[in-house]
Design an enzyme around this catalytic site. Structure first.
Site, PDB file in Angstrom:
ATOM      1  N   HIS A  64       9.105  31.098 -15.976  1.00  0.00           N
ATOM      2  CA  HIS A  64       8.783  31.817 -14.738  1.00  0.00           C
ATOM      3  C   HIS A  64       7.392  31.466 -14.247  1.00  0.00           C
ATOM      4  CE1 HIS A  64      11.855  34.141 -16.900  1.00  0.00           C
ATOM      5  NE2 HIS A  64      12.380  34.227 -15.704  1.00  0.00           N
ATOM      6  N   ARG A 112      13.051  39.125  -0.684  1.00  0.00           N
ATOM      7  CA  ARG A 112      14.170  38.386  -1.273  1.00  0.00           C
ATOM      8  C   ARG A 112      15.490  39.138  -1.123  1.00  0.00           C
ATOM      9  NH1 ARG A 112      11.993  34.124  -4.493  1.00  0.00           N
ATOM     10  NH2 ARG A 112      14.097  33.647  -5.180  1.00  0.00           N
ATOM     11  N   GLY A 116      20.141  24.907 -19.419  1.00  0.00           N
ATOM     12  CA  GLY A 116      21.201  24.349 -18.579  1.00  0.00           C
ATOM     13  C   GLY A 116      20.710  23.618 -17.357  1.00  0.00           C
ATOM     14  N   ARG A 146      17.908  39.425   8.751  1.00  0.00           N
ATOM     15  CA  ARG A 146      16.729  39.306   7.876  1.00  0.00           C
ATOM     16  C   ARG A 146      15.432  39.056   8.665  1.00  0.00           C
ATOM     17  NH1 ARG A 146      18.105  34.866   3.685  1.00  0.00           N
ATOM     18  NH2 ARG A 146      19.223  34.010   5.466  1.00  0.00           N
ATOM     19  N   GLU A 147      15.325  39.682   9.839  1.00  0.00           N
ATOM     20  CA  GLU A 147      14.151  39.464  10.685  1.00  0.00           C
ATOM     21  C   GLU A 147      12.852  39.864   9.976  1.00  0.00           C
ATOM     22  OE1 GLU A 147      16.924  41.014  11.546  1.00  0.00           O
ATOM     23  OE2 GLU A 147      17.530  40.547  13.599  1.00  0.00           O
ATOM     24  N   GLU A 181      23.203  20.816 -14.103  1.00  0.00           N
ATOM     25  CA  GLU A 181      23.680  21.784 -13.095  1.00  0.00           C
ATOM     26  C   GLU A 181      23.270  21.457 -11.658  1.00  0.00           C
ATOM     27  OE1 GLU A 181      23.172  25.949 -14.234  1.00  0.00           O
ATOM     28  OE2 GLU A 181      23.238  25.416 -16.342  1.00  0.00           O
ATOM     29  N   ASP A 227      27.102  31.608 -20.202  1.00  0.00           N
ATOM     30  CA  ASP A 227      25.938  32.446 -19.886  1.00  0.00           C
ATOM     31  C   ASP A 227      26.342  33.874 -19.562  1.00  0.00           C
ATOM     32  OD1 ASP A 227      24.086  30.380 -20.095  1.00  0.00           O
ATOM     33  OD2 ASP A 227      24.415  29.731 -18.030  1.00  0.00           O
ATOM     34  N   TRP A 259      27.479  40.390 -10.606  1.00  0.00           N
ATOM     35  CA  TRP A 259      26.759  39.874  -9.443  1.00  0.00           C
ATOM     36  C   TRP A 259      27.672  39.645  -8.241  1.00  0.00           C
ATOM     37  CZ3 TRP A 259      22.910  36.175 -12.473  1.00  0.00           C
ATOM     38  CH2 TRP A 259      21.874  36.963 -12.975  1.00  0.00           C
TER      39      TRP A 259
HETATM   40  N1  GLN Z   1      22.585  28.027 -17.218  1.00  0.00           N
HETATM   41  C1  GLN Z   1      21.807  28.687 -16.206  1.00  0.00           C
HETATM   42  C2  GLN Z   1      20.582  27.838 -15.859  1.00  0.00           C
HETATM   43  O1  GLN Z   1      20.100  27.181 -16.731  1.00  0.00           O
HETATM   44  C3  GLN Z   1      21.343  30.050 -16.661  1.00  0.00           C
HETATM   45  C4  GLN Z   1      20.587  30.767 -15.588  1.00  0.00           C
HETATM   46  C5  GLN Z   1      20.236  32.191 -15.933  1.00  0.00           C
HETATM   47  O2  GLN Z   1      20.286  32.610 -17.052  1.00  0.00           O
HETATM   48  N2  GLN Z   1      19.862  32.965 -14.949  1.00  0.00           N
HETATM   49  O3  GLN Z   1      20.116  27.863 -14.738  1.00  0.00           O
END
Ligand code: GLN
Ligand code: ZN
Length: 757
Positions: A696, A516, A433, A15-16, A485, A600, A562
């Site tokens: 976000h 990223r 969460g 990842r340089e 979490e 989720d 994923w």
């Molecule tokens: N439960 C996860 C959180 O709250 C859901 C994350 C997501 O939807 N990308 O981080």
């Protein structure tokens, strides 16, 4: 026989480029330093490919941020707002990629979207009525020249005019067709430029040809290339497709005067059939995409040799190619120090795929391919069981029947039972969460992983975090709580690490967007749950409060989407195996007193097939049942929540309802609430929490604006079905802004309750 690749990863094997770019963004190194690093990486890539013996080595597959953005620059199509900043060229480019906030102005970045069905994201070009499209940037020529200086005559790679227009966003009244003439002239000039520089081949990437195309699309494509190709002179032009088959325009491709056609035999379900049934013009070279550019498993040579022998009868020259750019796989296995040779021998990352192409060339060119030592070794490898089977898991999957996918009693009865059981106020408030993850939390996790703190110390820390988090939520006045979490680095990796059947890499990074990268875990064998994964934390959290605390799990489709999936069993089968593991966890949580469980499915929408006609048969028909399998065993009074990140699911809204969750929360704050109309139009029965706080952004939404949004929502959702929550997890947010935002959210819900008494 020759070999070719469509493109190579560019972020650097360690990842340089990422690290250099990020230093440049922070003004820690100069533009010259960044350019130097970039050049070094490009030349290294050329060397690797040359050493491997690849015949058609690409150039211009390099990018500082994204290839679509590069093409916009090449076509003089950067929006004025970036040009007007009057920054140096590289900074103008980064302003479009990342936005700019400084003394020269304040502009947002271009929009970013997922690149077809990959986890790569491209910058969406913005074309307005004044965009004066013409060939302006010189990057493709510069990089061709740079490689030539280095002794490699490359095949320049550029996103094609059709795909560029189809993926662009039009801000005025002009549409794709209105740009056709100008863009064709620009590409014509590009071709004559390369012809004048004595390039032999040029590759124009047209992945949009694998999407559903109507008559207008076909007309646009054919019209563009009739013009563009008239300028090619001696230059040979490849139209390169990937991520599927070209069933709507195969004949057009064959008729147009392309010199080479790149087809995807890995993901293109109908590619082989198309070639066999229609034949392939003998005067064109077929670039056969047989080495998978998206997954990390060794190529199955027997299958590949079979494909090539089948098409050899119908066509002239064949060049062995990757199925798509190698951008979507990690660099090389050489950086993996912890995996044993026994494991590694099953994988091929980008560099190893170059070796496969060379071996395949040798095998196919030999008199008796099946006797070639490389072929035999590969056949033996494919037979290797790699200890991946788990008989108990297999028989559990085989024994599944309709009733395992059906939760009883049906939704409306459960809704009544649950309303009574939980006695929540109207417009119940909750979060998705995760709570803000501070540097301290990350450090404790990594210390525990390294072994520098004991399990007791780790547990003690986590329990304190959970206790504080619960206290905070009670103080704010939320109704349904979460544990926060803190123990999770990532919502997929965490479960992968707890499940049997997964493998993890150290350096196998894949570019997701800009600087990223992600490091998807690998599904190695049958998946099973050997021990409870979350019960300890959830039970502790529940012990701290009288209010319900949600158990928090990631769903099977998201875990699968994923990860790097297996190729020896179907996606459906893997999804069901994961679903059974998560199902066990759900039942364990329930047995331990957890009454609300969230599963989720953040990535459910993501892997929807590119063609609408494939949606059901290839995806939804197993993805939705896999989710249902997870929760069908719980008691009527246990409430199942799910969460999705993108609200772009209008077209699959009935399938979402069919997941049969009791409550769904999703992102809505940024999508002007149109999704609510869709819910209403479809009589959506699942209770819903459209996000009212955009996580976000660091911005704190005011109580009034949340209330205004909620009132609008109430026009489309019945009072009994509306939940109040943020868009997504709060993991990436700061603590102070989170508290303020949640207080406003709860305040808004309370006032709305008073109004609706
Ligand atoms: N439960 C996860 C959180 O709250 C859901 C994350 C997501 O939807 N990308 O981080
Ligand atoms: Zn989310």
């Amino acid at each position: 026989m020759k070999t070719s690749i469509i493109g190579y990863p560019r972020i650097g094997s360690l990842r340089e480029l990422k690290f250099a770019s990020e230093k440049y963004f922070k003004c820690e190194i100069s533009a010259e330093d960044l350019q130097k690093t970039a050049k070094k990486l490009r030349l290294e890539n050329l060397d690797v490919q040359r050493k491997s013996g690849i015949n058609l080595i690409p150039s211009n597959d390099f990018s500082f941020y994204d290839g679509m953005l590069d093409t916009a620059v090449m076509l003089n199509a950067l929006p004025e707002r970036y040009v007007d900043l009057r920054l140096p060229e590289l900074d103008t480019y980064f302003a479009a990629a990342r936005g700019y906030q400084g003394e020269k102005g304040d502009v947002k970045a271009l929009a970013m979207k997922k690149w077809f069905n990959t986890n790569y994201h491209y910058m969406v070009p913005e074309l307005c009525d004044d965009t004066d499209m013409k060939l302006s940037g010189s990057k493709p020529f510069d990089l061709f020249f740079e490689a030539q200086q280095h002794g490699v005559k490359t095949k320049p790679v550029i996103i094609g005019a059709y795909t560029f227009l189809k993926l662009s966003h039009f801000t005025g009244i002009k549409k794709a067709e209105d740009f056709a003439e100008k863009i064709a002239a620009a590409y014509g000039e590009l071709l004559s430029g390369f012809a004048a520089k004595n390039a032999e081949w040029i590759q124009l990437d047209e992945p949009c040809l694998v999407m559903d195309m109507d008559e207008l699309d076909k007309k646009l494509f054919v019209g563009l290339y009739e013009k563009i190709l008239s300028s090619k002179g001696n230059l040979k032009v490849i139209v390169q497709t990937y991520f599927g088959d070209v069933r709507n325009c195969y004949c057009d491709i064959c008729t147009l005067p392309f010199d080479g056609v790149g087809l995807d035999f890995v993901e293109g379900k109908k590619t082989l059939e198309l070639v066999q049934q229609n034949g392939f013009p003998k005067d064109k070279v077929l670039f056969a995409g047989v080495v998978n550019g998206k997954n990390i498993w060794r190529n199955n040579y027997a299958k590949t040799v079979d494909i090539i022998s089948k098409i050899a009868q119908s066509c002239g020259e064949i060049v062995l190619n990757t199925s798509c750019s190698l951008l979507h796989v990690p660099y090389t296995l050489e950086n993996e120090t912890k995996l044993t040779e026994d494991v590694k021998k099953h994988f091929a990352f980008a560099k190893e795929k170059l070796g496969e192409l060379e071996e395949l060339k040798k095998i196919i060119s030999s008199v008796e391919p099946k006797n070639a030592p490389e072929y035999k070794a590969n056949t033996a490898l494919m037979k290797d069981s790699r200890g991946r089977e788990n008989a108990a898991v297999r028989s559990r999957v085989n024994a599944l029947s309709d009733k395992d996918y059906t939760r009883l009693p049906e939704f409306s009865q459960r809704e009544k039972i649950q309303k009574k059981r939980f006695a929540l106020p109207l417009f119940p408030t909750t979060t998705i969460g995760s709570f803000p993850q501070t540097a301290e939390v990350r450090k404790v996790r990594s210390d525990y992983k390294k072994g520098t703190i004991s399990e007791e110390q780790y547990d003690e820390f986590m329990k304190n975090k959970i206790k504080d988090c619960i206290e905070l939520q009670e103080k704010i006045g939320l109704d349904v709580l979460v544990h926060g979490e803190f123990e999770r680095n990532d919502m997929v990796e965490y479960f992968g690490e707890c499940l049997d059947g997964y493998i993890f890499t150290e350096k196998a990074w894949v570019q997701s967007y800009g600087t990223r990268c992600v490091k998807p875990p690998i599904i190695w064998g049958d998946i099973s749950r050997t021990k409870p994964m979350t019960v300890k934390w959830s039970v502790f959290a529940q012990s701290c409060t009288e209010k319900p605390v949600k158990g928090m799990l990631t769903g099977p489709v998201t875990i699968l989407n994923w990860s790097f999936p297996r190729e020896d069993i179907s996606l459906c089968e893997s999804a069901l195996q994961i679903a059974l593991a998560i199902r066990d966890e759900v039942l364990d949580l329930e047995a331990n007193g957890i009454s609300i469980i969230q599963v989720d499915e953040a990535a459910l929408r993501e892997k929807l097939p590119l063609r609408r006609s494939d949606w059901k048969s290839d995806y939804l028909d197993w993805a939705i049942p896999a989710f249902r399998l997870v929760h069908s065993g719980v008691k009527p009074g246990t409430q199942i929540h799910t969460h999705m990140c993108y609200s772009e699911f209008a077209d699959i809204i009935t399938d979402i309802d069919n997941m049969d969750a009791d409550v769904i929360t999703f992102e809505a704050r940024r999508s002007d609430l149109t999704i609510l109309d869709v819910l209403k139009a479809n009589d959506f029965r699942t209770e819903a929490g459209p996000g009212v706080y955009d996580i976000h952004s660091p911005r704190v939404p005011s109580k009034d604006e949340i209330k205004t949004d909620l009132r609008k929502m109430l026009n489309r959702i019945s009072v009994e079905k509306l939940w109040v929550n943020p868009d997504c997890g709060l993991k990436t947010r700061g603590e102070a802004e989170t508290v303020l935002s949640l207080e406003n959210l709860v305040g808004a819900a309370k006032e709305l309750r008073d109004e609706n008494k």
